[in-house]
Design a protein around this motif. Structure first.
Motif, mmCIF file in Angstrom:
data_model
loop_
_atom_site.group_PDB
_atom_site.id
_atom_site.type_symbol
_atom_site.label_atom_id
_atom_site.label_comp_id
_atom_site.label_asym_id
_atom_site.label_seq_id
_atom_site.Cartn_x
_atom_site.Cartn_y
_atom_site.Cartn_z
ATOM 1 N N ARG A 267 0.810 -1.212 0.000
ATOM 2 C CA ARG A 267 0.000 0.000 0.000
ATOM 3 C C ARG A 267 0.850 1.271 0.000
ATOM 4 N NH1 ARG A 267 -4.689 1.691 4.417
ATOM 5 N NH2 ARG A 267 -5.191 3.685 3.443
ATOM 6 N N HIS A 268 1.905 1.332 0.828
ATOM 7 C CA HIS A 268 2.693 2.568 0.900
ATOM 8 C C HIS A 268 3.451 2.828 -0.407
ATOM 9 C CE1 HIS A 268 5.764 -0.440 1.957
ATOM 10 N NE2 HIS A 268 6.665 0.447 1.561
ATOM 11 N N ARG A 269 3.817 1.743 -1.106
ATOM 12 C CA ARG A 269 4.506 1.913 -2.394
ATOM 13 C C ARG A 269 3.527 2.387 -3.464
ATOM 14 N NH1 ARG A 269 9.553 0.118 -1.825
ATOM 15 N NH2 ARG A 269 9.990 -1.490 -0.258
ATOM 16 N N LEU A 270 2.295 1.888 -3.401
ATOM 17 C CA LEU A 270 1.281 2.348 -4.355
ATOM 18 C C LEU A 270 0.997 3.830 -4.151
ATOM 19 C CD1 LEU A 270 -0.824 1.888 -6.543
ATOM 20 C CD2 LEU A 270 -2.398 1.058 -4.775
ATOM 21 N N ARG A 271 0.939 4.253 -2.908
ATOM 22 C CA ARG A 271 0.679 5.664 -2.617
ATOM 23 C C ARG A 271 1.803 6.548 -3.182
ATOM 24 N NH1 ARG A 271 -1.792 8.104 2.920
ATOM 25 N NH2 ARG A 271 -3.417 6.675 2.207
ATOM 26 N N GLU A 272 3.041 6.094 -3.011
ATOM 27 C CA GLU A 272 4.175 6.851 -3.551
ATOM 28 C C GLU A 272 4.124 6.913 -5.072
ATOM 29 O OE1 GLU A 272 7.647 4.955 -2.091
ATOM 30 O OE2 GLU A 272 7.283 5.478 0.013
ATOM 31 N N LEU A 273 3.689 5.805 -5.685
ATOM 32 C CA LEU A 273 3.605 5.741 -7.139
ATOM 33 C C LEU A 273 2.555 6.721 -7.664
ATOM 34 C CD1 LEU A 273 5.172 3.998 -9.166
ATOM 35 C CD2 LEU A 273 3.270 2.380 -9.157
ATOM 36 N N ILE A 274 1.401 6.788 -6.982
ATOM 37 C CA ILE A 274 0.339 7.720 -7.392
ATOM 38 C C ILE A 274 0.812 9.166 -7.256
ATOM 39 C CG2 ILE A 274 -1.964 8.572 -6.803
ATOM 40 C CD1 ILE A 274 -2.635 5.701 -5.875
ATOM 41 N N ALA A 275 1.455 9.451 -6.124
ATOM 42 C CA ALA A 275 1.931 10.823 -5.895
ATOM 43 C C ALA A 275 2.978 11.224 -6.931
ATOM 44 C CB ALA A 275 2.504 10.941 -4.479
ATOM 45 N N GLN A 276 3.874 10.308 -7.255
ATOM 46 C CA GLN A 276 4.904 10.595 -8.252
ATOM 47 C C GLN A 276 4.279 10.820 -9.624
ATOM 48 O OE1 GLN A 276 7.863 7.550 -8.598
ATOM 49 N NE2 GLN A 276 9.211 8.748 -9.893
ATOM 50 N N ASP A 277 3.263 10.005 -9.979
ATOM 51 C CA ASP A 277 2.610 10.139 -11.284
ATOM 52 C C ASP A 277 1.909 11.484 -11.401
ATOM 53 O OD1 ASP A 277 1.404 8.631 -13.799
ATOM 54 O OD2 ASP A 277 -0.272 9.609 -12.783
ATOM 55 N N LEU A 278 1.144 11.883 -10.372
ATOM 56 C CA LEU A 278 0.425 13.156 -10.426
ATOM 57 C C LEU A 278 1.387 14.341 -10.348
ATOM 58 C CD1 LEU A 278 -2.712 12.352 -8.237
ATOM 59 C CD2 LEU A 278 -2.588 12.592 -10.715
ATOM 60 N N GLY A 279 2.534 14.148 -9.693
ATOM 61 C CA GLY A 279 3.531 15.213 -9.655
ATOM 62 C C GLY A 279 4.103 15.494 -11.029
ATOM 63 N N ILE A 280 4.145 14.452 -11.887
ATOM 64 C CA ILE A 280 4.694 14.624 -13.235
ATOM 65 C C ILE A 280 3.616 15.109 -14.207
ATOM 66 C CG2 ILE A 280 5.707 13.394 -15.196
ATOM 67 C CD1 ILE A 280 7.023 11.507 -13.156
ATOM 68 N N TYR A 281 2.420 14.459 -14.177
ATOM 69 C CA TYR A 281 1.396 14.708 -15.202
ATOM 70 C C TYR A 281 0.293 15.668 -14.759
ATOM 71 C CZ TYR A 281 3.571 10.790 -17.618
ATOM 72 O OH TYR A 281 4.470 9.978 -18.258
ATOM 73 N N GLY A 282 0.250 15.998 -13.476
ATOM 74 C CA GLY A 282 -0.767 16.926 -13.018
ATOM 75 C C GLY A 282 -2.143 16.282 -12.919
ATOM 76 N N LYS A 283 -3.168 17.115 -12.879
ATOM 77 C CA LYS A 283 -4.548 16.665 -12.701
ATOM 78 C C LYS A 283 -4.897 15.559 -13.697
ATOM 79 C CE LYS A 283 -7.843 19.328 -14.183
ATOM 80 N NZ LYS A 283 -8.790 20.438 -14.331
ATOM 81 N N SER A 284 -5.422 14.436 -13.181
ATOM 82 C CA SER A 284 -5.685 13.274 -14.056
ATOM 83 C C SER A 284 -6.885 12.484 -13.558
ATOM 84 C CB SER A 284 -4.469 12.330 -14.094
ATOM 85 O OG SER A 284 -3.305 12.985 -14.527
#
Length: 548
Positions: free
Chosen positions: A483-500
């Protein structure tokens, strides 16, 4: 006390105090059991309990009431009631319901029921004909062929049958010491001075087998990628009995010898396209479970990606494609007994389990069962979809004493990398997550499988430590991501691509991540103030907050 199933049910003692309707409902359950394979009903144990309430008493009057009223409320139903006592001092009634093998059971007001899994279901008018045809009032195997005297046997077939029976460790010494004539009578192959249908089928001469109505004919057909027939072989000369027919099909079809080759350290491992155990079980089931009062050939069709076995007739009433892994329903009892005693098949109801286990162990999905208008088709995948599972199960078998159900469950989880309790229940055709426990067994205690969550939300995955210890050569994926790795992955993705949108996030971070897990984590991040939701429903967008 066991859980409710095909052969067992439990009721509150209130059923005897609920007036006429309570007894009529109980009578309906008795009819359902009688029309199936019989069973037991424990009266005095609540649905969510495993024993009666402490101090509960059963009176002689209640026992007498059951013994008297159930036969009055039913037709062709035989029961026996007895008082039992649990360790806590509470008493209950064990009501044994005997199977109605010769006739169809019904309630006294003309209603019909059948026990299917853990439910007593009413029968529709169109189901009655199938139920009556499955009853053994007309036992095809035992019908005498008056024109075929007992002495007119094929001596080679008779000798092989007698030798096989006497050498089998599944046959008691009392039976093996019988004379040849006594053995023929014991297996219902002879009656009076003539052979029966079963006798002609197994030890009779070719001419008599040829005129036997609906003796089995088997066709093997191979198809190419375009669906064109490229090879055909037919066994239709009636010279072979069922045992010889299975051997001939296995011997004469070259496709059974094809195999895949996989690396195994410094060596290579061969995995057959079609496992011998699976093929033989499919053939044995086709020959044993077909209705011999209905015409139609058995077809074995091989395609580039699958094997299909088509058997004439429908599944026995009460058996469906969904419950076939757990439901036992006999057809052609005496033929099945010969197959079992000669070790041509597993005990009734376990052959499908064995196929399921063997297919999972070879990196393939379990068999698919389809019921058509006049035939049943079993489909087995040809290609090994998960070769790494072969390595895992092989090493797990060497390191741990796995039981049958544990091996099946481990194979399923390994093929899918992780499964929720709901998904595992669906794959095993189980009613709820509570029924999973016998299948999970000791996998958790042995450290082979990790469980996260509770009840139906539990997620099962193979323990990564075991994979490392066994030098497992599987692929790495995000399906079982923590779970904590998935959360980091989501945060990293939105940090790069923005609102999605969720679907876009899912595509970018990995579609192998279960959608349910991603949706849950997004909601949790919103609740924790890490994400800001914009919009509703399917049009919702997510973006990082300052906290995220």
């Amino acid at each position: 006390m066991s859980e409710e199933n095909q052969l067992y049910d439990k009721k509150s003692l209130r059923v005897l105090k609920g007036g006429d309707q309570g007894l009529r409902d109980l009578a309906s359950d008795c009819v359902a059991f009688a029309n199936a394979s019989g069973g037991h009903i424990d009266i005095g144990i609540e649905d969510d309990a495993h024993q009666p309430p402490p101090g509960q008493q059963v009176s002689d009057a209640q026992l007498l009431k059951l013994q008297k009223l159930i036969p009055n409320l039913t037709i062709n139903v035989a029961v026996s009631a007895s008082r039992r006592e649990a360790e806590n001092g509470g008493q209950w009634i064990r009501l044994d319901v005997f199977p109605s093998r010769q006739n169809v059971a019904a309630t006294s007001d003309g209603r019909y029921f059948l026990r299917i899994a853990d439910d007593s279901r009413p029968l529709m008018p169109e189901d009655l004909a199938r139920l009556m045809s499955d009853k053994s009032a007309f036992v095809w195997e035992a019908q005498p062929q008056r024109q075929v005297p007992r002495q007119r046997v094929d001596e080679a077939k008779l000798h092989a049958f007698m030798a096989g029976i006497r050498a089998s460790d599944r046959v008691s010494e009392r039976v093996t010491q019988k004379t040849d004539d006594e053995l023929l009578a014991h297996y219902l192959m002879a009656a009076d001075d003539c052979l029966t249908n079963l006798g002609v089928l197994w030890v009779g001469q070719r001419l008599d087998r040829a005129v036997l109505r609906y003796a089995p004919i088997v066709q093997f057909i191979r198809f190419d990628e375009l669906g064109n027939k490229v090879f055909k072989r037919v066994w239709d000369d009636f010279s072979l009995n069922p045992q010889e027919l299975i051997e001939a099909i296995w011997r004469d079809v070259p496709d059974w010898q094809d195999s895949y080759e996989f690396p195994d350290g410094l060596f290579r491992k061969n995995v057959p396209h079609f496992d011998e155990v699976v093929v033989r079980e499919l053939l044995a089931n086709a020959l044993v479970h077909r209705p011999y009062t209905q015409g139609g050939d058995i077809f074995i069709n091989i395609y580039p990606d699958r094997l299909e076995v088509h058997n004439p007739g429908l599944l026995p009433l009460g058996v469906t494609a969904a419950n076939i892994l757990h439901t036992t329903k006999k057809r052609n009892d005496h033929l099945a007994q010969v197959f079992y005693d000669l070790k041509l098949m597993e005990r009734e109801g376990s052959g499908f389990d064995r196929m399921y286990e063997q297919l999972l162990a070879s990196g393939r999905p379990g068999p698919t069962v389809m019921e058509g208008d006049d035939r049943v088709t079993v489909i087995v995948a040809r290609r090994v979809a998960h070769p790494e599972v072969i390595d895992l199960l092989d090493k797990a078998d060497r390191a741990y004493p796995l039981r049958h159900r544990e091996r099946v469950t481990l194979g399923l989880i390994a093929q899918h990398e992780s499964l929720t309790a709901i998904q595992l229940c669906k794959a095993l055709a189980l009613k709820n997550a509570e029924a999973l426990q016998p299948w999970i067994g000791r996998l958790g205690e042995l450290g082979l499988v990790l469980a996260q969550g509770r009840t139906k939300g539990t997620t099962y995955k193979v323990n990564p430590d075991v994979l490392r210890e066994q030098n497992f050569r599987g692929r790495t994926s995000l399906k079982g991501i923590e779970r904590h790795r998935l959360r980091e992955l989501i945060a990293q993705d939105l940090g790069i691509y923005g609102k999605s949108k969720r679907g876009d996030i899912h595509t970018r971070i990995g579609l192998e991540i279960p959608e349910r897990q991603l949706r849950s984590e997004l909601l949790a991040m919103v609740k924790d103030g890490l994400l800001l939701p914009i919009g509703e429903g399917g049009g919702r967008w997510y973006e990082l907050t300052e906290k995220g």
